[in-house]
Design a protein around this motif. Sequence first.
Motif, PDB file in Angstrom:
ATOM      1  N   TRP A 186      96.507 -25.523 -76.079  1.00 13.36           N
ATOM      2  CA  TRP A 186      95.279 -25.331 -75.525  1.00 13.36           C
ATOM      3  C   TRP A 186      95.814 -24.910 -74.139  1.00 13.36           C
ATOM      4  CZ3 TRP A 186      89.951 -25.532 -77.507  1.00 13.36           C
ATOM      5  CH2 TRP A 186      90.488 -26.755 -78.781  1.00 13.36           C
ATOM      6  N   LEU A 187      96.746 -26.046 -73.605  1.00 12.69           N
ATOM      7  CA  LEU A 187      97.286 -25.710 -72.088  1.00 12.69           C
ATOM      8  C   LEU A 187      97.792 -24.232 -71.974  1.00 12.69           C
ATOM      9  CD1 LEU A 187      97.825 -26.328 -69.785  1.00 12.69           C
ATOM     10  CD2 LEU A 187      99.954 -27.458 -70.441  1.00 12.69           C
ATOM     11  N   ASP A 188      99.301 -24.038 -73.376  1.00 12.48           N
ATOM     12  CA  ASP A 188      99.587 -22.394 -73.761  1.00 12.48           C
ATOM     13  C   ASP A 188      99.032 -21.275 -73.678  1.00 12.48           C
ATOM     14  OD1 ASP A 188     101.506 -24.419 -73.067  1.00 12.48           O
ATOM     15  OD2 ASP A 188     102.510 -24.485 -75.298  1.00 12.48           O
ATOM     16  N   TRP A 189      97.983 -21.454 -74.503  1.00 15.26           N
ATOM     17  CA  TRP A 189      96.859 -20.676 -74.612  1.00 15.26           C
ATOM     18  C   TRP A 189      95.913 -20.396 -73.353  1.00 15.26           C
ATOM     19  CZ3 TRP A 189      91.726 -20.789 -74.165  1.00 15.26           C
ATOM     20  CH2 TRP A 189      90.760 -19.377 -74.160  1.00 15.26           C
ATOM     21  N   TYR A 190      95.890 -21.161 -72.499  1.00 21.07           N
ATOM     22  CA  TYR A 190      94.810 -20.877 -71.582  1.00 21.07           C
ATOM     23  C   TYR A 190      95.857 -20.120 -69.893  1.00 21.07           C
ATOM     24  CZ  TYR A 190      92.996 -22.317 -66.682  1.00 21.07           C
ATOM     25  OH  TYR A 190      91.699 -22.015 -65.594  1.00 21.07           O
ATOM     26  N   GLY A 212      96.842 -15.325 -67.247  1.00 19.71           N
ATOM     27  CA  GLY A 212      98.410 -15.733 -66.665  1.00 19.71           C
ATOM     28  C   GLY A 212      98.985 -16.502 -65.335  1.00 19.71           C
ATOM     29  N   GLN A 213      98.119 -17.621 -65.237  1.00 18.69           N
ATOM     30  CA  GLN A 213      98.884 -18.960 -64.338  1.00 18.69           C
ATOM     31  C   GLN A 213      99.891 -19.499 -64.891  1.00 18.69           C
ATOM     32  OE1 GLN A 213      94.987 -20.892 -62.566  1.00 18.69           O
ATOM     33  NE2 GLN A 213      93.969 -20.061 -64.001  1.00 18.69           N
ATOM     34  N   ARG A 214     100.400 -20.734 -64.143  1.00 16.50           N
ATOM     35  CA  ARG A 214     101.686 -20.951 -65.017  1.00 16.50           C
ATOM     36  C   ARG A 214     101.395 -22.681 -64.009  1.00 16.50           C
ATOM     37  NH1 ARG A 214     105.296 -21.380 -60.752  1.00 16.50           N
ATOM     38  NH2 ARG A 214     104.724 -19.622 -58.909  1.00 16.50           N
ATOM     39  N   ALA A 230      97.935 -28.327 -59.190  1.00 18.13           N
ATOM     40  CA  ALA A 230      97.018 -27.735 -58.577  1.00 18.13           C
ATOM     41  C   ALA A 230      96.925 -25.834 -58.559  1.00 18.13           C
ATOM     42  CB  ALA A 230      98.027 -27.227 -57.092  1.00 18.13           C
ATOM     43  N   SER A 231      97.057 -25.411 -59.948  1.00 14.37           N
ATOM     44  CA  SER A 231      96.833 -24.510 -59.455  1.00 14.37           C
ATOM     45  C   SER A 231      95.878 -23.712 -61.317  1.00 14.37           C
ATOM     46  CB  SER A 231      98.013 -22.761 -59.843  1.00 14.37           C
ATOM     47  OG  SER A 231      98.801 -23.201 -61.234  1.00 14.37           O
ATOM     48  N   SER A 232      96.054 -24.572 -62.355  1.00 24.30           N
ATOM     49  CA  SER A 232      94.979 -23.989 -62.823  1.00 24.30           C
ATOM     50  C   SER A 232      94.408 -25.528 -62.655  1.00 24.30           C
ATOM     51  CB  SER A 232      95.366 -23.709 -64.172  1.00 24.30           C
ATOM     52  OG  SER A 232      95.699 -24.859 -64.774  1.00 24.30           O
ATOM     53  N   GLY A 233      94.077 -26.587 -62.671  1.00 32.35           N
ATOM     54  CA  GLY A 233      94.025 -27.743 -63.146  1.00 32.35           C
ATOM     55  C   GLY A 233      93.724 -28.299 -64.621  1.00 32.35           C
ATOM     56  N   ALA A 234      94.455 -27.639 -65.983  1.00 31.84           N
ATOM     57  CA  ALA A 234      94.681 -27.735 -67.021  1.00 31.84           C
ATOM     58  C   ALA A 234      95.084 -28.895 -67.166  1.00 31.84           C
ATOM     59  CB  ALA A 234      95.030 -26.636 -67.564  1.00 31.84           C
TER      60      ALA A 234
END
Length: 416
Positions: free
Chosen positions: A358-362, A367-369, A387-391
């Motif tokens: 799920w994280l890899d797909w998001y 386009g975030q990392r 910090a960049s996605s909160g994922a």
Amino acid sequence: MKFVGIVGSNADQSYNRMLLEFIRRHFKVKFELEVLEIKDVPMFNQDDDQSDSFPVQYLYNKINRADGVIIATPEHNHTTTPALKSTLEWLSFNLHPFEDKPVMIVGASYYDQGTSRAQVHLRKILDAPGVNAYTLPGNEFLLGKAKEAFDENGNIKNEGTVAFLGQCLDNFIKYVGVVSQLKKPKPIAPEDLDCNKPIATTITEVDPDDPDWLEKAAKVVNAVEGDTYVKLDQGLLTVNQLNMFLNAMPFELTYADDNNQFLYYNNAHQDPETMLAKRVPSQTGNRMSTVHASLPAGRMKNVEWVIGTLRNGDQEYVRTIVPGSPAEVINTHNYQAMYYPDGSYAGINEIVFNFKPWLDWYLQTTGQRLVGGSAPAAGGHGSGADASSGASDSGHGGGEAAPAAASDADSGASSH
């Protein structure tokens, strides 16, 4: 954050109800708000204790689990309504859900001053012994001329008023964050993991640890199966369709009831060795003590902590990441409290899944990392929030930190 809003009137037509409904709709990205009614709460009479009645218990359980409370009070004869006062009497007599609970007061009335006098009185009530709420000082929202304030869709027409309301709510959100640091979780009482306190749905004719519990218990209660229809809240499905639906979930699901009996898991035909939380058919119906019998004695305390925390209402869920997983797996467990119609604890719904795909797909889709974070934890995953996605943020529900030992897959309904 999850707030509850209390309508301070028992009238069918209420501008304070409209105000809370507007807050619920318009500010839904800031917090979740559930609007509660006091229409059915009986008049307070200490000689006729109604603390265990459905309407009082319902309010108690909802307020007890909320991060904060917003009370919308009318003004009758320069004070609050008798219905609201009576409700607060019940909730400070034998039950005390407002104790150390952040509360914000709002109000709408026909006249220019809004509900200023009622709000002053309500603050004094909320500060009284037995109530002991943390009422946000100042930050008053007084909606005057309520008849003209709303449009035909129940929205506040004046943009400046909406902006000021938003500012007041932002202040309350910050206040809740500060007060939450002062909150002390209720003591965890010893949990009976041996199912010695049967509930209404307990099948007492069959021993919970019988390996054939499912078949024997189903025969006792004449359980339906196959193409027999089951009417749900918002659906009509056959038992076969329900099984297909649950088995198609991209999660491992379990349910243990209020009596700490392990009653269900999906994907029963899957090889236990391929599951993130190994389960076998003979565990269905087992006592929780039996499901976790292989754990060291100290680890059994983790099971009690998770159940007790959810039962107390200190948190609505507990989330953990199992350490020691291979790099391609983030073994995530979510223990979610379930509730009876009156809002009291009804058991645990556990969801287990590999968060990594799920994280890899998001990240790939957006386009975030991942950036920053602390040193990798066991299994190669960083333990800090991204910090960049909160994922990758995986905290505990309700803002309370779990004991270090509880961050373990063996702390819930599953056996590993």
